[in-house]
Design a protein around this motif. Structure first.
Motif, mmCIF file in Angstrom:
data_model
loop_
_atom_site.group_PDB
_atom_site.id
_atom_site.type_symbol
_atom_site.label_atom_id
_atom_site.label_comp_id
_atom_site.label_asym_id
_atom_site.label_seq_id
_atom_site.Cartn_x
_atom_site.Cartn_y
_atom_site.Cartn_z
ATOM 1 N N ALA A 53 0.853 -1.190 0.000
ATOM 2 C CA ALA A 53 0.000 0.000 0.000
ATOM 3 C C ALA A 53 0.887 1.238 0.000
ATOM 4 C CB ALA A 53 -0.900 -0.016 1.231
ATOM 5 N N ALA A 54 0.650 2.115 -0.944
ATOM 6 C CA ALA A 54 1.445 3.351 -1.049
ATOM 7 C C ALA A 54 0.846 4.414 -0.145
ATOM 8 C CB ALA A 54 1.462 3.835 -2.495
ATOM 9 N N PRO A 55 1.691 5.299 0.395
ATOM 10 C CA PRO A 55 1.153 6.356 1.242
ATOM 11 C C PRO A 55 0.356 7.346 0.409
ATOM 12 C CG PRO A 55 3.482 6.702 0.840
ATOM 13 C CD PRO A 55 3.137 5.381 0.239
ATOM 14 N N LEU A 56 -0.578 8.005 1.095
ATOM 15 C CA LEU A 56 -1.339 9.081 0.446
ATOM 16 C C LEU A 56 -0.419 10.273 0.219
ATOM 17 C CD1 LEU A 56 -4.549 8.931 2.630
ATOM 18 C CD2 LEU A 56 -4.261 8.079 0.303
ATOM 19 N N GLU A 57 -0.895 11.191 -0.558
ATOM 20 C CA GLU A 57 -0.161 12.447 -0.681
ATOM 21 C C GLU A 57 -0.069 13.058 0.709
ATOM 22 O OE1 GLU A 57 -1.955 13.794 -5.027
ATOM 23 O OE2 GLU A 57 -2.136 15.067 -3.273
ATOM 24 N N PRO A 83 9.950 -1.823 -6.672
ATOM 25 C CA PRO A 83 11.053 -2.641 -6.142
ATOM 26 C C PRO A 83 10.740 -3.219 -4.771
ATOM 27 C CG PRO A 83 11.876 -0.549 -6.985
ATOM 28 C CD PRO A 83 10.388 -0.452 -6.982
ATOM 29 N N LEU A 84 10.022 -2.453 -3.934
ATOM 30 C CA LEU A 84 9.662 -2.942 -2.612
ATOM 31 C C LEU A 84 8.854 -4.231 -2.720
ATOM 32 C CD1 LEU A 84 10.099 -1.813 0.229
ATOM 33 C CD2 LEU A 84 7.910 -0.670 0.045
ATOM 34 N N ILE B 13 7.742 0.723 6.527
ATOM 35 C CA ILE B 13 8.725 1.796 6.651
ATOM 36 C C ILE B 13 8.012 3.136 6.637
ATOM 37 C CG2 ILE B 13 10.561 0.501 5.501
ATOM 38 C CD1 ILE B 13 9.958 2.147 2.988
ATOM 39 N N GLY B 14 8.690 4.173 7.046
ATOM 40 C CA GLY B 14 8.273 5.544 6.746
ATOM 41 C C GLY B 14 7.201 6.115 7.653
ATOM 42 N N ARG B 28 1.822 5.249 5.967
ATOM 43 C CA ARG B 28 3.095 4.591 5.774
ATOM 44 C C ARG B 28 3.019 3.728 4.534
ATOM 45 N NH1 ARG B 28 3.396 1.491 11.294
ATOM 46 N NH2 ARG B 28 1.218 1.203 10.706
ATOM 47 N N TRP B 29 4.193 3.377 4.022
ATOM 48 C CA TRP B 29 4.263 2.278 3.069
ATOM 49 C C TRP B 29 3.971 1.007 3.872
ATOM 50 C CZ3 TRP B 29 4.892 2.212 -2.091
ATOM 51 C CH2 TRP B 29 5.354 3.373 -2.717
#
Lengths: 191, 546
Positions: A53-57, A83-84, B13-14, B28-29
């Motif tokens: 899951a990618a972070p939001l803006e 890549p992750l 992470i993050g 987070r990621w």
């Protein structure tokens, strides 16, 4: 004295190929990815899947409630997310394939080589389009003709396992992630 | 097939900390746990490998039954190569010979439709298509258990075809005593084979029937016209079998008899909206025909003619019916005892016994049983119904075991005979009658008299009731029909009775195939040119006397 005989290479001896595909569903802000390993006859051996899951803006919230600023631009989301996810699939995989194959949707050859960076022969298959035939392009240094990966790639092309395994992979991802917004699948622009 | 989920790990992470007044928020990621699955597959190079059977509840093995909708099962199916690739010549699955285009279409129809009446004309390979479809379905983990119901005399034939076309599948014939059959219903197997009457007994006469306790994914009825009487025990038993997929095979155009069609359709639709379909099936003829069209796939030989080879040879392995088997066994044992008890045993004595045993393989006078004649009758019904005619060759001409017996048995087909006992004029007249009058559906010929020189292209089916020592002689006989001027593909049936002298002779002749290749132009009837005396004695387990 052993009786001599002519050995016919078995499917397992031709080698194993790993097909990698990652799909970005913007509506969910999630990367879904899978790795399908098949033998020289197209038989499936191992399947690995995962999601990231990618972070939001990011929003800069000030005392007057205005919002500004971006911490994660979209192009960076892809540069980090792919890549992750890919490396998590590699880490979970138990088999050691002789060859890794991806589609152009994963990224440019330069991106794939630099960011995914597998330590095995890596190829990108370009599906046929209009009058143009299917293309098999090595991303990193092409293996020599005697190498297992080359023989395996020739066998896979001969049997028609260039694009087809990706279809199985995508069907499998829909199966294991039924909650995803597959109907909103969008093309991801190159950075 | 096995499918076991693996173990994974996760990381993230993050993270960011909220700052008062000016705060930066973000998610987070999140990298979830990667899941992995092993997917087993058959190794065709070592077909005798034991099947994997795991007690792990998360695995798909021979003894585990996972319902549709189970993720492991659905994943196993999804990740298999596509059906078209499996049936094609791209050698994912290796086939003893390439599946013809119409056969691949038939395989696809069997796989993709839960109920199908495969009604191809005789000789187009319904058995092969069924076995290929089963093999692909197993390969794709879509099925785990199948039952083939057929006439008892064809169980051996199905078994040998499975060995040829799907060698990695475990095939178990359910035969023998009730205790033995009870055991055979329980052993792990991909496919069980059973005769119609045996099935009837095991379903209707056995309390807590083991047949009905099976979890069957596919039921195949061969010679499906056996259930045309819907009230018969056989039909009732077949329709009680629980199975998701139902295939019926027949070479007879079912639309010729609507009554037959009703019972077969009833079998096919038994699992689906039974009430609705029963109402339709019992309605008038046009409803039945409409139902048939929905479930039937029928190709005629002329439909697929361009794809057919000019000659197809089928070796039919026949199981002797019980009484005939008992007589044969006794005759062989007694005969060998007599031979070994003689002061002087010559090749002539041995050949006499072999000939006697071959005769019993053709027909048992005591009981009237004949596995071969029963099979010929069924095939004659089918081929005649599609407008074809046949030649039948035998080395025996007498009324008990040879041409005379055939003429009696096949009377409904107005047979004509051609043997050495006829004058030349009589022989000429017999051939002329056969060629001019299509009411004569079959011409019976002795191998010696009728094996050469005749033009009999009016027939497109050739049967060898019994086998000769020299395959070249048989091929010469077949060429009476398979020759210039023949407009149809020719189908050959060669009979061998299982576990008899016929099977041993066949095996010995195959060993010496190279000799026959050289002698292909020498269609000699002289046995000594084919086998040595030692080899002939060896067929009965005897050593040649010094």
């Amino acid at each position: 004295m052993p009786v001599p005989y002519r050995r016919t290479p078995r499917a397992a001896e031709v080698g194993q190929a790993a097909y990698l595909d990652i799909v970005w569903l913007g509506a969910d802000r999630v990367f879904y990815g899978g790795l399908l390993i098949i033998d020289g006859k197209g038989q499936p051996l191992e399947f690995v899947h995962n999601q990231v899951a990618a972070p939001l803006e990011a929003q800069l919230i000030t005392s007057d409630e205005s919002a500004s600023g971006l911490l994660w631009p979209e192009r960076m989301v892809r540069q980090i997310g792919i890549p992750l996810l890919t490396h998590s699939l590699f880490d979970a995989c138990r088999r050691e394939p002789d060859l890794l194959v991806c589609l152009p949707t994963l990224g440019t050859p330069e991106f794939c080589s630099a960011e995914i960076a597998p330590s095995l022969p890596f190829a990108q298959v370009v599906p046929p389009q209009d009058d143009l035939p299917m293309e098999w392009n090595w991303i990193n240094t092409p293996p020599s003709s005697a190498m297992r990966a080359t023989i395996l790639s020739q066998e896979l092309v001969r049997r028609g396992f260039t694009i087809e395994p990706f279809e199985r992979l995508q069907d499998a991802l829909r199966l294991v992630y039924p909650q995803a917004s597959w109907n909103c699948l969008a093309e991801y622009d190159d950075a | 097939m096995t499918l076991r989920p693996g173990i994974a790990r996760s990381e993230s992470i993050g993270a960011f900390r909220r700052v008062p007044a000016v705060s930066i928020e973000t998610n987070r990621w999140v990298v979830e746990r990667a899941l992995r699955y092993d997917i087993g597959w058959f190794d065709y190079a070592s077909a005798d490998e034991p099947l994997e059977s795991s007690g792990d509840s998360d695995s798909l093995g021979l003894n585990s039954v996972l319902p549709k909708g189970n993720l492991l099962r659905d994943l196993a199916v999804t990740l298999q190569p596509p059906i078209g690739a499996l049936a094609s010549g791209s050698n994912i699955l290796e086939w003893p010979s390439p599946l013809l285009q119409y056969q691949r279409e038939g395989v696809m129809a069997l796989i993709t439709r839960p109920a199908l009446l495969l009604a191809d004309s005789m000789g187009l390979g319904k058995t092969i298509q069924s076995i290929a479809a089963l093999r692909i379905l197993y390969h794709r983990s879509e099925i785990q258990s199948a039952l083939v119901v057929c006439p008892a005399g064809l169980v051996a034939q199905w078994r040998s075809e499975f060995a040829r076309w799907a060698p990695e599948l475990t095939v178990v014939p359910v035969q023998g005593s009730s205790t033995e059959r009870g055991r055979l219903w329980r052993v792990p197997a991909h496919v069980r084979l059973i005769g119609y009457e045996t099935l009837r007994g095991d379903v209707l006469d056995v309390r807590d029937s083991p047949a009905l306790r099976q979890t069957l994914d596919v039921v195949v009825l061969d010679e499906a016209s056996r259930i045309k009487n819907g009230r018969s025990g056989i039909a009732v038993a077949c329709k009680l079998l629980p199975a998701e997929r139902r295939w019926a095979l027949t070479g007879t155009p079912v639309e010729n008899s609507l009554e037959d069609a009703v019972s077969i359709l009833d079998f096919l639709v038994n699992n689906q909206s039974v009430g609705r379909h029963r109402a339709q099936i019992t309605a008038n003829g046009s409803d039945v025909k409409a139902q048939l069209r929905a479930y039937q796939l029928r190709r005629r030989r002329e439909d697929v003619l361009p794809q057919l080879p000019s000659k197809r040879v089928n070796e039919i392995t026949i199981e002797l019916p019980p009484a005939q088997r008992a007589v044969y066994d006794r005759a062989e044992q007694d005969g060998i005892i007599q031979l070994t008890g003689r002061e002087s045993t010559t090749i002539v004595h041995v050949l006499e016994l072999i000939s006697r045993l071959k005769q019993i393989c053709n027909y048992d006078p005591a009981s009237g049983e004949s596995g071969k004649l029963a099979d010929i009758s069924e095939r004659m019904t089918e081929l005649v119904s599609q407008g074809d005619r046949a030649l039948i060759f035998s080395q025996f001409v007498d009324d008990m075991f040879g041409i005379g017996r055939l003429a009696h048995h096949l009377k409904p087909y107005n047979p004509l005979s051609y043997t050495g006992s006829l004058t030349m004029q009589q022989r000429t007249d017999a051939v002329a009658k056969f060629l001019k009058n299509s009411d004569h559906k079959v011409l019976l010929l002795s191998l010696r008299a009728g094996g050469q020189g005749l033009n009999l292209q009016a027939a497109s089916f050739v049967f060898h009731l019994d086998r000769w020592w020299n395959p070249a002689v048989e091929e010469q006989a077949e060429s009476r029909a398979h020759r210039m001027g023949q407009t149809k593909p020719v189908t050959i049936y060669r009979y061998i009775c299982a576990n008899t002298i016929e099977e041993r002779i066949d095996a010995k002749l195959r060993e010496k195939r190279r000799i026959f290749q050289d002698a292909v132009d020498d269609a000699t009837l002289d046995i000594s040119k084919m086998l040595t005396e030692s080899e002939v004695f060896g067929l009965l387990g005897l050593g040649k006397p010094r």
